[in-house]
Design a protein around this motif. Sequence first.
Motif, PDB file in Angstrom:
ATOM      1  N   THR A 225      13.050 -64.952 -37.505  1.00 35.07           N
ATOM      2  CA  THR A 225      11.268 -65.060 -38.769  1.00 35.07           C
ATOM      3  C   THR A 225      11.665 -63.739 -39.944  1.00 35.07           C
ATOM      4  OG1 THR A 225       9.585 -64.362 -37.772  1.00 35.07           O
ATOM      5  CG2 THR A 225      10.578 -66.892 -38.328  1.00 35.07           C
ATOM      6  N   HIS A 226      12.587 -62.677 -39.096  1.00 38.59           N
ATOM      7  CA  HIS A 226      12.082 -61.621 -40.857  1.00 38.59           C
ATOM      8  C   HIS A 226      13.199 -61.668 -41.253  1.00 38.59           C
ATOM      9  CE1 HIS A 226      15.882 -61.001 -37.452  1.00 38.59           C
ATOM     10  NE2 HIS A 226      16.242 -60.131 -38.583  1.00 38.59           N
ATOM     11  N   GLU A 227      14.454 -62.393 -41.085  1.00 36.26           N
ATOM     12  CA  GLU A 227      15.590 -63.231 -42.317  1.00 36.26           C
ATOM     13  C   GLU A 227      14.768 -63.615 -43.515  1.00 36.26           C
ATOM     14  OE1 GLU A 227      17.934 -65.644 -41.086  1.00 36.26           O
ATOM     15  OE2 GLU A 227      18.398 -65.026 -39.125  1.00 36.26           O
ATOM     16  N   VAL A 228      13.387 -64.042 -43.607  1.00 38.86           N
ATOM     17  CA  VAL A 228      12.917 -64.313 -45.077  1.00 38.86           C
ATOM     18  C   VAL A 228      12.544 -63.207 -45.451  1.00 38.86           C
ATOM     19  CG1 VAL A 228      11.118 -65.640 -45.804  1.00 38.86           C
ATOM     20  CG2 VAL A 228      11.332 -66.506 -43.983  1.00 38.86           C
ATOM     21  N   LYS A 229      12.058 -61.889 -44.990  1.00 40.32           N
ATOM     22  CA  LYS A 229      11.659 -61.405 -46.057  1.00 40.32           C
ATOM     23  C   LYS A 229      13.156 -60.210 -46.421  1.00 40.32           C
ATOM     24  CE  LYS A 229       8.164 -56.693 -44.738  1.00 40.32           C
ATOM     25  NZ  LYS A 229       7.647 -56.256 -44.082  1.00 40.32           N
ATOM     26  N   THR A 230      13.759 -60.126 -44.962  1.00 45.31           N
ATOM     27  CA  THR A 230      15.063 -59.453 -45.602  1.00 45.31           C
ATOM     28  C   THR A 230      15.590 -59.653 -47.046  1.00 45.31           C
ATOM     29  OG1 THR A 230      14.770 -58.787 -43.279  1.00 45.31           O
ATOM     30  CG2 THR A 230      16.530 -58.043 -44.576  1.00 45.31           C
ATOM     31  N   ASN A 231      15.963 -61.289 -46.741  1.00 48.78           N
ATOM     32  CA  ASN A 231      16.507 -61.358 -47.903  1.00 48.78           C
ATOM     33  C   ASN A 231      15.874 -61.721 -49.104  1.00 48.78           C
ATOM     34  OD1 ASN A 231      17.537 -64.434 -49.829  1.00 48.78           O
ATOM     35  ND2 ASN A 231      19.402 -64.320 -47.656  1.00 48.78           N
ATOM     36  N   ARG A 232      14.536 -61.688 -49.104  1.00 55.91           N
ATOM     37  CA  ARG A 232      13.765 -61.994 -50.438  1.00 55.91           C
ATOM     38  C   ARG A 232      13.907 -60.554 -50.864  1.00 55.91           C
ATOM     39  NH1 ARG A 232       8.789 -62.925 -48.170  1.00 55.91           N
ATOM     40  NH2 ARG A 232       8.481 -61.328 -48.470  1.00 55.91           N
ATOM     41  N   ARG A 233      14.182 -59.486 -50.142  1.00 53.55           N
ATOM     42  CA  ARG A 233      14.285 -57.885 -50.444  1.00 53.55           C
ATOM     43  C   ARG A 233      16.024 -57.756 -50.635  1.00 53.55           C
ATOM     44  NH1 ARG A 233      10.253 -54.150 -47.036  1.00 53.55           N
ATOM     45  NH2 ARG A 233       8.930 -55.156 -48.291  1.00 53.55           N
ATOM     46  N   THR A 234      16.634 -57.924 -50.629  1.00 50.94           N
ATOM     47  CA  THR A 234      17.860 -57.681 -51.522  1.00 50.94           C
ATOM     48  C   THR A 234      18.315 -58.337 -52.587  1.00 50.94           C
ATOM     49  OG1 THR A 234      18.404 -58.087 -48.174  1.00 50.94           O
ATOM     50  CG2 THR A 234      20.631 -58.294 -49.969  1.00 50.94           C
ATOM     51  N   ILE A 235      17.290 -59.552 -52.746  1.00 49.07           N
ATOM     52  CA  ILE A 235      17.830 -60.392 -54.003  1.00 49.07           C
ATOM     53  C   ILE A 235      16.726 -59.505 -54.875  1.00 49.07           C
ATOM     54  CG2 ILE A 235      16.395 -62.403 -55.100  1.00 49.07           C
ATOM     55  CD1 ILE A 235      17.534 -64.324 -52.864  1.00 49.07           C
ATOM     56  N   ALA A 236      15.761 -59.082 -54.395  1.00 47.47           N
ATOM     57  CA  ALA A 236      14.977 -58.166 -55.712  1.00 47.47           C
ATOM     58  C   ALA A 236      16.219 -56.857 -55.833  1.00 47.47           C
ATOM     59  CB  ALA A 236      13.964 -57.643 -55.239  1.00 47.47           C
ATOM     60  N   LYS A 237      16.658 -56.380 -55.361  1.00 50.41           N
ATOM     61  CA  LYS A 237      17.678 -55.249 -54.914  1.00 50.41           C
ATOM     62  C   LYS A 237      18.479 -55.045 -56.382  1.00 50.41           C
ATOM     63  CE  LYS A 237      17.458 -52.863 -50.622  1.00 50.41           C
ATOM     64  NZ  LYS A 237      17.211 -52.505 -49.175  1.00 50.41           N
ATOM     65  N   ILE A 238      19.233 -56.707 -55.588  1.00 50.42           N
ATOM     66  CA  ILE A 238      20.376 -57.392 -56.519  1.00 50.42           C
ATOM     67  C   ILE A 238      19.678 -57.240 -58.226  1.00 50.42           C
ATOM     68  CG2 ILE A 238      22.411 -59.351 -56.976  1.00 50.42           C
ATOM     69  CD1 ILE A 238      22.821 -59.189 -53.517  1.00 50.42           C
ATOM     70  N   LEU A 239      19.606 -57.664 -58.013  1.00 48.60           N
ATOM     71  CA  LEU A 239      18.424 -58.528 -59.328  1.00 48.60           C
ATOM     72  C   LEU A 239      18.091 -57.156 -60.727  1.00 48.60           C
ATOM     73  CD1 LEU A 239      15.789 -61.229 -59.037  1.00 48.60           C
ATOM     74  CD2 LEU A 239      17.949 -61.051 -60.551  1.00 48.60           C
ATOM     75  N   THR A 240      17.119 -56.172 -59.359  1.00 45.73           N
ATOM     76  CA  THR A 240      17.063 -54.687 -60.522  1.00 45.73           C
ATOM     77  C   THR A 240      18.285 -53.528 -60.647  1.00 45.73           C
ATOM     78  OG1 THR A 240      14.998 -54.222 -58.383  1.00 45.73           O
ATOM     79  CG2 THR A 240      15.783 -52.374 -59.544  1.00 45.73           C
ATOM     80  N   LEU A 241      19.412 -53.733 -59.430  1.00 40.60           N
ATOM     81  CA  LEU A 241      20.785 -53.689 -60.034  1.00 40.60           C
ATOM     82  C   LEU A 241      21.453 -54.081 -61.433  1.00 40.60           C
ATOM     83  CD1 LEU A 241      22.303 -52.266 -56.290  1.00 40.60           C
ATOM     84  CD2 LEU A 241      21.281 -50.791 -58.194  1.00 40.60           C
ATOM     85  N   ILE A 242      21.415 -55.780 -61.362  1.00 44.45           N
ATOM     86  CA  ILE A 242      22.077 -56.497 -62.468  1.00 44.45           C
ATOM     87  C   ILE A 242      21.403 -55.682 -63.808  1.00 44.45           C
ATOM     88  CG2 ILE A 242      22.237 -58.639 -63.387  1.00 44.45           C
ATOM     89  CD1 ILE A 242      22.774 -59.315 -60.515  1.00 44.45           C
ATOM     90  N   ASN A 243      19.560 -56.024 -63.385  1.00 45.46           N
ATOM     91  CA  ASN A 243      19.213 -55.209 -65.206  1.00 45.46           C
ATOM     92  C   ASN A 243      19.410 -53.872 -65.557  1.00 45.46           C
ATOM     93  OD1 ASN A 243      17.955 -57.957 -65.399  1.00 45.46           O
ATOM     94  ND2 ASN A 243      15.997 -57.007 -63.629  1.00 45.46           N
ATOM     95  N   GLU A 244      19.918 -52.615 -64.276  1.00 48.72           N
ATOM     96  CA  GLU A 244      19.972 -51.582 -64.586  1.00 48.72           C
ATOM     97  C   GLU A 244      21.382 -51.265 -64.972  1.00 48.72           C
ATOM     98  OE1 GLU A 244      19.821 -49.127 -60.912  1.00 48.72           O
ATOM     99  OE2 GLU A 244      17.157 -49.349 -60.808  1.00 48.72           O
ATOM    100  N   LYS A 245      22.061 -52.228 -64.837  1.00 46.92           N
ATOM    101  CA  LYS A 245      24.158 -51.841 -64.911  1.00 46.92           C
ATOM    102  C   LYS A 245      23.710 -53.138 -66.245  1.00 46.92           C
ATOM    103  CE  LYS A 245      26.403 -51.644 -60.947  1.00 46.92           C
ATOM    104  NZ  LYS A 245      27.260 -51.097 -60.885  1.00 46.92           N
ATOM    105  N   GLN A 246      22.971 -53.657 -66.815  1.00 47.59           N
ATOM    106  CA  GLN A 246      22.884 -54.717 -68.346  1.00 47.59           C
ATOM    107  C   GLN A 246      22.588 -53.528 -68.915  1.00 47.59           C
ATOM    108  OE1 GLN A 246      20.938 -57.972 -67.981  1.00 47.59           O
ATOM    109  NE2 GLN A 246      22.680 -59.088 -66.814  1.00 47.59           N
ATOM    110  N   ARG A 247      21.127 -52.887 -68.483  1.00 49.77           N
ATOM    111  CA  ARG A 247      20.838 -51.747 -70.048  1.00 49.77           C
ATOM    112  C   ARG A 247      21.080 -50.758 -69.985  1.00 49.77           C
ATOM    113  NH1 ARG A 247      14.870 -51.936 -67.532  1.00 49.77           N
ATOM    114  NH2 ARG A 247      15.701 -49.815 -66.776  1.00 49.77           N
ATOM    115  N   GLY A 248      22.288 -50.428 -68.994  1.00 55.31           N
ATOM    116  CA  GLY A 248      23.792 -48.954 -69.330  1.00 55.31           C
ATOM    117  C   GLY A 248      22.491 -48.115 -68.718  1.00 55.31           C
ATOM    118  N   ASP A 249      21.150 -48.125 -67.417  1.00 57.40           N
ATOM    119  CA  ASP A 249      20.616 -47.175 -66.740  1.00 57.40           C
ATOM    120  C   ASP A 249      21.583 -46.583 -65.800  1.00 57.40           C
ATOM    121  OD1 ASP A 249      18.577 -47.720 -68.372  1.00 57.40           O
ATOM    122  OD2 ASP A 249      17.371 -48.042 -67.154  1.00 57.40           O
ATOM    123  N   ALA A 250      22.374 -47.271 -64.879  1.00 58.62           N
ATOM    124  CA  ALA A 250      23.065 -46.494 -63.805  1.00 58.62           C
ATOM    125  C   ALA A 250      24.251 -45.982 -64.486  1.00 58.62           C
ATOM    126  CB  ALA A 250      23.961 -48.196 -63.010  1.00 58.62           C
TER     127      ALA A 250
END
Length: 65
Positions: free
Chosen positions: A40-65
Motif C-alpha cells: 500500500t505504500h506504493e500509492v504515497k510513493t508514486n504520488r510524491r514522485t509525480i509531484a517532484k516531476i511536476l515541480t521540476l518541469i515547472n522550474e525548467k519551463q520558468r528557467g529557474d534550474a
Amino acid sequence: MKTNELREKSLDELVQLLDEKQLDAFRIRMAKATGQLGQTHEVKTNRRTIAKILTLINEKQRGDA
C-alpha cells in the motif's frame, strides 16, 4: 526516484516519465480498489514522485534550474 536523478533529465524526458508515472498511478489505484494491492505504500510513493516531476518541469519551463 531521487531528485538529483530527475534534475539531470531534459524537459522531454521528464514529460515522458510523468506520463509513465501517471499510468502507474492509475494501475495502482485500480489494484487498490479491487483489493489486489499488496504494497500500500506504493500509492504515497508514486504520488510524491509525480509531484517532484511536476515541480521540476515547472522550474525548467520558468528557467529557474
